[in-house]
Design an enzyme around this catalytic site. Sequence first.
Site, PDB file in Angstrom:
ATOM      1  N   LYS A   1       0.825  -1.224   0.000  1.00  0.00           N
ATOM      2  CA  LYS A   1       0.000   0.000   0.000  1.00  0.00           C
ATOM      3  C   LYS A   1       0.854   1.266   0.000  1.00  0.00           C
ATOM      4  O   LYS A   1       0.637   2.168  -0.797  1.00  0.00           O
ATOM      5  CB  LYS A   1      -0.907   0.055   1.256  1.00  0.00           C
ATOM      6  CG  LYS A   1      -1.864  -1.092   1.409  1.00  0.00           C
ATOM      7  CD  LYS A   1      -2.801  -0.883   2.595  1.00  0.00           C
ATOM      8  CE  LYS A   1      -2.104  -0.872   3.941  1.00  0.00           C
ATOM      9  NZ  LYS A   1      -1.528  -2.171   4.345  1.00  0.00           N
TER      10      LYS A   1
ATOM     11  N   ARG B   1      11.308  -6.786   4.905  1.00  0.00           N
ATOM     12  CA  ARG B   1      11.258  -5.358   5.256  1.00  0.00           C
ATOM     13  C   ARG B   1      11.852  -5.135   6.651  1.00  0.00           C
ATOM     14  O   ARG B   1      12.528  -4.137   6.892  1.00  0.00           O
ATOM     15  CB  ARG B   1       9.812  -4.856   5.208  1.00  0.00           C
ATOM     16  CG  ARG B   1       9.702  -3.372   5.492  1.00  0.00           C
ATOM     17  CD  ARG B   1       8.333  -2.831   5.136  1.00  0.00           C
ATOM     18  NE  ARG B   1       7.375  -3.071   6.186  1.00  0.00           N
ATOM     19  CZ  ARG B   1       6.073  -2.828   6.078  1.00  0.00           C
ATOM     20  NH1 ARG B   1       5.572  -2.391   4.937  1.00  0.00           N
ATOM     21  NH2 ARG B   1       5.259  -3.035   7.077  1.00  0.00           N
TER      22      ARG B   1
ATOM     23  N   ARG C   1      -9.225   1.491   9.188  1.00  0.00           N
ATOM     24  CA  ARG C   1      -8.909   0.109   9.549  1.00  0.00           C
ATOM     25  C   ARG C   1     -10.018  -0.555  10.352  1.00  0.00           C
ATOM     26  O   ARG C   1      -9.903  -1.732  10.672  1.00  0.00           O
ATOM     27  CB  ARG C   1      -7.644   0.089  10.392  1.00  0.00           C
ATOM     28  CG  ARG C   1      -6.346  -0.176   9.609  1.00  0.00           C
ATOM     29  CD  ARG C   1      -5.204  -0.044  10.592  1.00  0.00           C
ATOM     30  NE  ARG C   1      -4.025  -0.791  10.311  1.00  0.00           N
ATOM     31  CZ  ARG C   1      -2.957  -0.312   9.680  1.00  0.00           C
ATOM     32  NH1 ARG C   1      -2.978   0.882   9.168  1.00  0.00           N
ATOM     33  NH2 ARG C   1      -1.880  -1.056   9.568  1.00  0.00           N
TER      34      ARG C   1
ATOM     35  N   ARG D   1      -0.142  -8.492  13.630  1.00  0.00           N
ATOM     36  CA  ARG D   1      -0.691  -7.488  12.708  1.00  0.00           C
ATOM     37  C   ARG D   1      -1.542  -8.139  11.631  1.00  0.00           C
ATOM     38  O   ARG D   1      -2.581  -7.610  11.234  1.00  0.00           O
ATOM     39  CB  ARG D   1       0.440  -6.649  12.113  1.00  0.00           C
ATOM     40  CG  ARG D   1       1.005  -5.662  13.155  1.00  0.00           C
ATOM     41  CD  ARG D   1       2.346  -5.098  12.769  1.00  0.00           C
ATOM     42  NE  ARG D   1       2.289  -4.324  11.563  1.00  0.00           N
ATOM     43  CZ  ARG D   1       3.231  -4.302  10.638  1.00  0.00           C
ATOM     44  NH1 ARG D   1       4.328  -5.031  10.786  1.00  0.00           N
ATOM     45  NH2 ARG D   1       3.098  -3.566   9.575  1.00  0.00           N
TER      46      ARG D   1
ATOM     47  N   ARG E   1      12.050  -1.738  11.252  1.00  0.00           N
ATOM     48  CA  ARG E   1      10.877  -1.241  11.967  1.00  0.00           C
ATOM     49  C   ARG E   1      10.652  -2.088  13.206  1.00  0.00           C
ATOM     50  O   ARG E   1      10.688  -3.310  13.138  1.00  0.00           O
ATOM     51  CB  ARG E   1       9.641  -1.326  11.057  1.00  0.00           C
ATOM     52  CG  ARG E   1       9.288  -0.012  10.427  1.00  0.00           C
ATOM     53  CD  ARG E   1       8.162  -0.149   9.442  1.00  0.00           C
ATOM     54  NE  ARG E   1       6.911  -0.588  10.064  1.00  0.00           N
ATOM     55  CZ  ARG E   1       5.736  -0.496   9.462  1.00  0.00           C
ATOM     56  NH1 ARG E   1       5.657   0.014   8.257  1.00  0.00           N
ATOM     57  NH2 ARG E   1       4.646  -0.923  10.065  1.00  0.00           N
TER      58      ARG E   1
HETATM   59  P1  AMP Z   1       1.039   0.750   9.096  1.00  0.00           P
HETATM   60  O1  AMP Z   1       2.313   1.452   8.808  1.00  0.00           O
HETATM   61  O2  AMP Z   1      -0.133   1.272   8.302  1.00  0.00           O
HETATM   62  O3  AMP Z   1       1.160  -0.741   9.016  1.00  0.00           O
HETATM   63  O4  AMP Z   1       0.673   1.088  10.632  1.00  0.00           O
HETATM   64  C1  AMP Z   1       1.553   0.759  11.679  1.00  0.00           C
HETATM   65  C2  AMP Z   1       0.799   0.693  12.995  1.00  0.00           C
HETATM   66  O5  AMP Z   1       0.197   1.960  13.291  1.00  0.00           O
HETATM   67  C3  AMP Z   1      -0.353  -0.296  13.021  1.00  0.00           C
HETATM   68  O6  AMP Z   1       0.089  -1.606  13.332  1.00  0.00           O
HETATM   69  C4  AMP Z   1      -1.234   0.295  14.111  1.00  0.00           C
HETATM   70  O7  AMP Z   1      -0.710   0.025  15.405  1.00  0.00           O
HETATM   71  C5  AMP Z   1      -1.099   1.781  13.878  1.00  0.00           C
HETATM   72  N1  AMP Z   1      -2.105   2.299  12.923  1.00  0.00           N
HETATM   73  C6  AMP Z   1      -1.860   2.818  11.687  1.00  0.00           C
HETATM   74  N2  AMP Z   1      -2.994   3.202  11.092  1.00  0.00           N
HETATM   75  C7  AMP Z   1      -3.998   2.933  11.963  1.00  0.00           C
HETATM   76  C8  AMP Z   1      -5.411   3.080  11.927  1.00  0.00           C
HETATM   77  N3  AMP Z   1      -6.035   3.594  10.847  1.00  0.00           N
HETATM   78  N4  AMP Z   1      -6.121   2.677  13.009  1.00  0.00           N
HETATM   79  C9  AMP Z   1      -5.509   2.165  14.106  1.00  0.00           C
HETATM   80  N5  AMP Z   1      -4.183   1.972  14.204  1.00  0.00           N
HETATM   81  C10 AMP Z   1      -3.420   2.360  13.148  1.00  0.00           C
END
Ligand code: AMP
Length: 191
Positions: free
Chosen positions: A15, A128, A89, A145, A134
């Site tokens: 994404k 990654r 989400r 996740r 990360r």
């Molecule tokens: P991502 O980089 O999109 O995978 O997001 C990393 C982490 O940020 C996720 O595992 C969540 O803990 C938090 N996070 C990101 N976007 C959201 C969202 N829309 N709602 C809730 N938690 C989020």
Amino acid sequence: MGEAVIFFGPPGAGKGTQASRLASERGYRKLSTGDILRDHVARGSELGRQVKPILESGGLVPDQLVLALIREELSGGKAPKVIFDGFPRTLAQAQALDQLLSEKQVALKGVLLLVVPQRELLNRLVKRAQLEGRTDDNESVIQRRLEVYEKDTAPLADYYRGAGKLMQIDGTGTQDQVFARIQGALNGGVR
Ligand code: AMP
């Protein structure tokens, strides 16, 4: 009238990469809640301190906090041209976003669901983790996740399918191949 595109799919589906490219080629602003949250953690802001353990565990940050961030990002006069990456989400986030988009007169062009088999997702995420380091990319957190995605986020596909907005994209192959599919879908419009 503004317009919005949502990038949707499990962690590791591509994404962020595809959203960045679409944003730069078509003049959208990319809003990634994951990036914004990681930035708060890195800066040690109050929000950052609050969400750090949640990010590290692979769970979801509470809807109210995420929605406050999105509202703040979308405040200001001009109708935006925006790509959402990693948001919404949950169903509550999706419903709040619908409301916000209609208030701001922003048309939702489409929700791009990037489809990648589970095994490949795991491979990509492990890779990654090695490249980017990360803190939420270690193996048990990756697993969590993916589970959280299946339970809380994947059902949103039905929500957007029902609204006639879902565009399913094969997320396998090279980045160029995936990008070409995305462009094809967006040019064809919502079916
Ligand atoms: P991502 O980089 O999109 O995978 O997001 C990393 C982490 O940020 C996720 O595992 C969540 O803990 C938090 N996070 C990101 N976007 C959201 C969202 N829309 N709602 C809730 N938690 C989020």
